[in-house]
Design an enzyme around this catalytic site. Structure first.
Site, PDB file in Angstrom:
ATOM      1  N   ASN A  77      29.138  38.677  37.433  1.00 17.23           N
ATOM      2  CA  ASN A  77      28.067  39.601  37.103  1.00 17.23           C
ATOM      3  C   ASN A  77      28.343  40.243  35.746  1.00 17.23           C
ATOM      4  O   ASN A  77      29.237  39.827  35.024  1.00 17.23           O
ATOM      5  CB  ASN A  77      27.864  40.595  38.241  1.00 17.23           C
ATOM      6  CG  ASN A  77      27.122  39.933  39.389  1.00 17.23           C
ATOM      7  OD1 ASN A  77      25.936  39.666  39.298  1.00 17.23           O
ATOM      8  ND2 ASN A  77      27.840  39.615  40.457  1.00 17.23           N
ATOM      9  N   HIS A 107      51.224  43.138  27.086  1.00 20.69           N
ATOM     10  CA  HIS A 107      51.940  43.279  25.816  1.00 20.69           C
ATOM     11  C   HIS A 107      53.285  43.921  26.124  1.00 20.69           C
ATOM     12  O   HIS A 107      53.388  45.125  26.307  1.00 20.69           O
ATOM     13  CB  HIS A 107      51.136  44.135  24.826  1.00 20.69           C
ATOM     14  CG  HIS A 107      49.912  43.455  24.337  1.00 20.69           C
ATOM     15  ND1 HIS A 107      49.909  42.652  23.221  1.00 20.69           N
ATOM     16  CD2 HIS A 107      48.653  43.412  24.821  1.00 20.69           C
ATOM     17  CE1 HIS A 107      48.707  42.167  23.032  1.00 20.69           C
ATOM     18  NE2 HIS A 107      47.912  42.610  23.991  1.00 20.69           N
ATOM     19  N   ALA A 161      35.623  47.759  45.781  1.00 27.87           N
ATOM     20  CA  ALA A 161      35.287  48.282  44.459  1.00 27.87           C
ATOM     21  C   ALA A 161      36.364  49.228  43.950  1.00 27.87           C
ATOM     22  O   ALA A 161      36.902  50.041  44.698  1.00 27.87           O
ATOM     23  CB  ALA A 161      33.944  49.000  44.505  1.00 27.87           C
ATOM     24  N   THR A 166      47.857  44.387  42.203  1.00 27.93           N
ATOM     25  CA  THR A 166      49.116  44.207  41.479  1.00 27.93           C
ATOM     26  C   THR A 166      50.028  43.182  42.136  1.00 27.93           C
ATOM     27  O   THR A 166      51.066  42.846  41.579  1.00 27.93           O
ATOM     28  CB  THR A 166      49.880  45.545  41.393  1.00 27.93           C
ATOM     29  OG1 THR A 166      50.156  46.005  42.722  1.00 27.93           O
ATOM     30  CG2 THR A 166      49.070  46.596  40.644  1.00 27.93           C
ATOM     31  N   LYS A 167      49.677  42.728  43.353  1.00 31.78           N
ATOM     32  CA  LYS A 167      50.501  41.745  44.067  1.00 31.78           C
ATOM     33  C   LYS A 167      49.600  40.781  44.826  1.00 31.78           C
ATOM     34  O   LYS A 167      48.389  41.004  44.929  1.00 31.78           O
ATOM     35  CB  LYS A 167      51.478  42.437  45.011  1.00 31.78           C
ATOM     36  CG  LYS A 167      50.813  43.210  46.125  1.00 31.78           C
ATOM     37  CD  LYS A 167      51.855  43.895  46.997  1.00 31.78           C
ATOM     38  CE  LYS A 167      51.166  44.585  48.184  1.00 31.78           C
ATOM     39  NZ  LYS A 167      52.121  45.205  49.077  1.00 31.78           N
ATOM     40  N   ARG A 181      46.014  47.681  48.680  1.00 32.85           N
ATOM     41  CA  ARG A 181      46.833  47.405  49.854  1.00 32.85           C
ATOM     42  C   ARG A 181      45.973  46.686  50.886  1.00 32.85           C
ATOM     43  O   ARG A 181      44.739  46.758  50.845  1.00 32.85           O
ATOM     44  CB  ARG A 181      47.433  48.681  50.433  1.00 32.85           C
ATOM     45  CG  ARG A 181      46.416  49.640  50.978  1.00 32.85           C
ATOM     46  CD  ARG A 181      47.055  50.847  51.676  1.00 32.85           C
ATOM     47  NE  ARG A 181      46.054  51.713  52.245  1.00 32.85           N
ATOM     48  CZ  ARG A 181      45.443  51.518  53.400  1.00 32.85           C
ATOM     49  NH1 ARG A 181      45.707  50.469  54.125  1.00 32.85           N
ATOM     50  NH2 ARG A 181      44.545  52.363  53.840  1.00 32.85           N
TER      51      ARG A 181
END
Length: 196
Positions: A77, A107, A161, A166-167, A181
Site C-alpha cells: 500500500n 549503519h 499496526a 526485531t526477531k 512479541r
C-alpha cells in the site's frame, strides 16, 4: 470502476494501468509516483500491486544478483519503503499496509562488533552491517510496521499496526508491540487462535 473511484479517480487509475503495462508488464498495477533504485537487483514477481509513493532501494554491498525478491500477488500500500544491501525476500500473497519500512541493514553495529572508532564516525561513514530478511507466504503487515535486519516471519504471520519486529517468529503467529512479541498463535488442528 466509475462507481468505485469516480470519474477523476477512474481516469487516474487508467493512466496508472497504462504506465504499468508499458514499464512493468508482469505487475497488476503500479501507482505512481513509484521509486525504484537499481532495478536490476530487484525482482518484482508476478501480479504486484502498489499504492502511491512506494520506494524500493537495492544497493548491494557484495556481488548479488537479487537484493529484493517478491513472490506472486504481493500488495504494497501507500508509502512502503524497502531497503536492501544483501537480501529481503517476500513470499506469495503478502499484504503490506501503508507506511511500512523493511530493511536488512544498519549503519554500523550495535553489539560487540562495534568499537569507539566506529561510534565516533558520522553514521553515513559507518560500515553497513546486514542480515537477510525473509517474510513468508500470506503474511499481513499492518500500518506503520517496521521489520529490522535478520528477521524471518513464517507463513501466515500477522503483524499488528505500529509494531517493530526485531526477531524472528514461526508460522501463524500474531505479533504486536515495540519490540514485537508473540501475542497469539493459530492452531491449525483446532482452527483457532490461542494465547501465547
Amino acid at each position: 470502476m466509475l462507481k468505485k473511484y469516480g470519474f477523476g479517480g477512474s481516469i487516474k487509475l487508467l493512466i496508472h494501468l497504462i504506465r504499468t503495462k508499458l514499464f512493468y508488464p508482469k505487475a497488476r498495477i503500479i501507482r505512481f509516483p513509484f521509486e525504484i533504485r537499481n532495478a536490476r537487483h530487484i525482482h518484482l514477481g508476478e501480479g504486484l500491486t502498489t499504492g502511491v509513493g512506494c520506494r524500493l532501494e537495492a544497493l548491494p554491498i557484495q556481488k548479488i544478483d537479487t537484493c529484493i525478491q517478491f513472490g506472486k500477488r504481493v500488495q504494497l500500500n501507500d508509502y512502503v519503503h524497502i531497503g536492501a544491501v544483501e537480501q529481503v525476500s517476500i513470499g506469495d500473497e503478502v499484504l503490506i499496509a501503508s507506511k511500512v519500512f523493511i530493511t536488512d541493514h544498519n549503519h554500523g553495529s550495535f553489539d560487540n562488533q562495534c568499537d569507539s572508532h566506529e561510534m565516533m564516525a558520522a553514521p553515513i561513514d559507518r560500515p553497513l552491517r546486514s542480515r537477510p530478511v525473509h517474510i513468508g507466504n500470506r503474511c499481513w503487515l499492518g500500518e506503520n510496521v517496521v521489520i529490522l535486519p535478520g528477521v524471518t516471519l513464517g507463513e501466515g504471520c500477522v503483524v499488528g499496526a505500529g509494531s517493530v519486529v526485531t526477531k524472528s517468529f514461526p508460522s501463524y503467529s500474531l505479533l504486536m508491540g515495540n519490540p514485537a512479541r508473540l501475542y497469539k498463535k493459530f492452531n491449525l488442528e483446532s482452527g483457532r487462535w490461542e494465547l501465547a
